[in-house]
Design an enzyme around this catalytic site. Structure first.
Site, short mmCIF file in Angstrom:
data_model
loop_
_atom_site.label_atom_id
_atom_site.label_comp_id
_atom_site.label_asym_id
_atom_site.label_seq_id
_atom_site.Cartn_x
_atom_site.Cartn_y
_atom_site.Cartn_z
CG HIS A 274 -2.17 -0.82 1.01
ND1 HIS A 274 -2.24 -2.16 1.34
CD2 HIS A 274 -3.38 -0.51 0.49
CE1 HIS A 274 -3.44 -2.62 1.04
NE2 HIS A 274 -4.16 -1.65 0.53
N GLY A 275 2.03 1.22 0.54
CA GLY A 275 2.85 2.43 0.53
C GLY A 275 4.21 2.22 1.15
#
Length: 514
Positions: A335-336
């Site tokens: 996700h990041g």
């Protein structure tokens, strides 16, 4: 060009549908497939021509290596498979994680780091995972006796056109869902899918309208609150902070599930079915159950290609717990690139491990033999399980959304150290939306002191509507349910018109950044 834009709805989508069904009607099937690939590349290229070049280079290399896997034997086959997976991960790692890695290395040696100007190609996480799925499935299919291969998923020799259509297919390339190779390629080969199906088209239209309205009418308005609240975390009081977090939870859901609905709807209108990506996750009775309902295709990918190869639940409870933590840490990293995402993944993983121990369960869990342990220590009502699950997910979102760990800790401080008076009126003033125009104009002329109450009431109503929508049937249940009556048809028309008018304030989807 985004799905929620005038140009897409009025020009691009109608042209694609007319061209696709027109060519299929004339039985010019090869050209119909090539035109769909071309349309997908054009749509993707509107973000950046460079992104198209990266995509095509990656796709052709992967397809070539897939063919080598089919022809190779023994250890060479396995070596090519590993190399192909690594080659797919390298561009993703370079664009998404280089700055994060170097920033932490420089911090360890006490030096200042200047970030590189790297632009993450739109959808690279999604098409990278699709290509990895193709490579691994090709290896499994062509390795006799491979325990993880399912005969129903056999593809045989995949043509370059089929492969390019699978990778570039525009409803899913930008933001998923992450469809498996057999799910799409088997449909590309099915001549029945080339005939315009009125029932599928109707379902697709319903899904598209519901998804668009979730995004434009709920997600985008809640985003104004969430963005402001997390930007000014240090000024938040306890109650405002809690409302901001709830608003963000629903923004995230309506934005991403809205996109997924639109993608599934578009695909049905074209003639293909995409896998379901959301199934009312906020109705989940445990965190483990939530991840069976939220971004379902990502969860499935990690289970299929990471969790099971690591041993799944076959090697004892300790190994199972470790495997669960690994896939959730990978999910956080996917996700990041940041410590907040890793912390979010770790929190989710720990809670799922706790769920797997079977210490606590709902009555519904026991009926479905949902847990690993048959006799849990504590049995709770299903509604209480849903509330606790939602609260745990809310807490985890503090890490997911905060700018950094310092902001996350400050948000937690607001929750556990009660503060007042607050920032509620300033935060609610972000809802200076067109729907409030008449009321705000009247208040400005006759009772200026009521403007703050109008904003606050709008926020509370928006949150209440979010809870109400979440408690009803989800988009798929509606689209695949009974044929709509006149009242529902009228409601769809109103929602579409309302959403269409709101397109003047076009915004991107949250998961574009992932």
């Amino acid at each position: 060009m985004s799905f929620n834009s005038f140009s897409f709805i009025l020009v691009f989508l109608p042209m694609v549908l007319i061209l696709r069904h027109g060519l299929n009607k004339l039985k010019i099937w090869k050209l119909a497939d090539l035109s769909l690939i071309a349309a997908s590349l054009i749509l993707y290229g509107l973000f950046s021509v460079d992104f198209v070049l990266i995509l095509l280079l990656s796709a052709f290399i992967t397809y070539f290596l897939g063919n080598l896997i089919i022809k190779a034997d023994g250890s060479l086959k396995k070596g090519i498979t590993i190399a192909a997976v690594i080659l797919n991960l390298l561009p993703l790692a370079y664009f998404k994680y280089t700055n994060f890695f170097l920033e932490n290395v420089y911090a360890l040696v006490g030096k200042q780091y200047t970030s590189l100007s790297l632009v993450l190609p739109i959808g690279i996480s999604f098409y990278t995972f699709s290509q990895i799925a193709y490579i691994i499935d090709t290896y499994r299919e062509n390795t006799p006796g491979h325990p993880a291969f399912n005969e129903k998923e056999r593809l045989g020799r995949v043509s370059v056109t089929e492969y390019l259509l699978y990778i570039t297919y525009f409803p899913k390339i930008i933001q998923g869902p992450i469809a498996l190779p057999y799910e799409m390629i088997s449909q590309f080969r099915d001549d029945k899918k080339r005939t315009l199906d009125a029932e599928k088209f109707r379902r697709g239209l319903i899904l598209f309208v519901i998804g668009l309205s979730k995004k434009m009418l709920l997600g985008d308005n809640l985003a104004k609150i969430a963005d402001y609240g997390f930007k000014y975390t240090y000024y938040m009081d306890t109650i405002t902070g809690i409302l901001v977090l709830i608003s963000y939870a629903f923004q995230l859901y309506f934005d991403f599930s809205g996109y997924s609905d639109m993608a599934e709807g578009i695909s049905l209108m074209i003639g293909f079915e995409l896998p379901q990506n959301f199934n009312s996750p906020y109705k989940a009775r445990s965190v483990r159950n939530l991840w069976q309902r939220w971004h379902m295709t990502l969860t499935r990918f990690f289970v299929r290609y990471v969790y099971i190869p690591l041993g799944g639940s076959r090697k004892g409870k300790m190994r199972t717990a470790l495997n669960v933590l690994i896939i959730f840490l990978l999910s956080g990293l996917w996700h990041g690139a940041g410590w907040t995402y890793l912390c979010w993944g770790l929190v989710m993983g720990i809670v799922v491990v706790f769920d797997d121990l079977g210490i606590m369960a709902t009555k519904e869990d026991l009926k479905k033999h949902y847990l690993l342990r048959e006799k849990p220590m504590l049995v709770i009502p299903e509604k209480l399980g849903q509330i606790l699950t939602f609260c745990v997910f809310l807490i985890s979102l503090v890490f997911f959304r905060s700018q950094d760990m310092t902001y996350a800790m400050q948000m937690f401080k607001q929750f556990f150290i009660f503060t007042w008076p607050g920032f509620m009126y300033k935060t609610s003033a972000m809802l200076d939306i067109s729907e409030n125009y008449l009321l705000l104009t009247a208040a400005g002329l006759y009772a200026k002191e009521f403007k703050n109450y109008i904003y606050l009431a709008s926020w509370i109503i928006l949150v209440a509507i979010s809870f109400f929508v979440n408690s009803r049937k989800n988009s798929r249940e509606i689209a695949y349910g009974e044929i709509p009556n006149k009242g529902f048809t009228a409601l769809l028309i109103i929602l579409f018109a309302w959403s269409f008018i709101s397109l003047s304030q076009v915004s991107t989807f949250i998961y574009f950044q992932f």
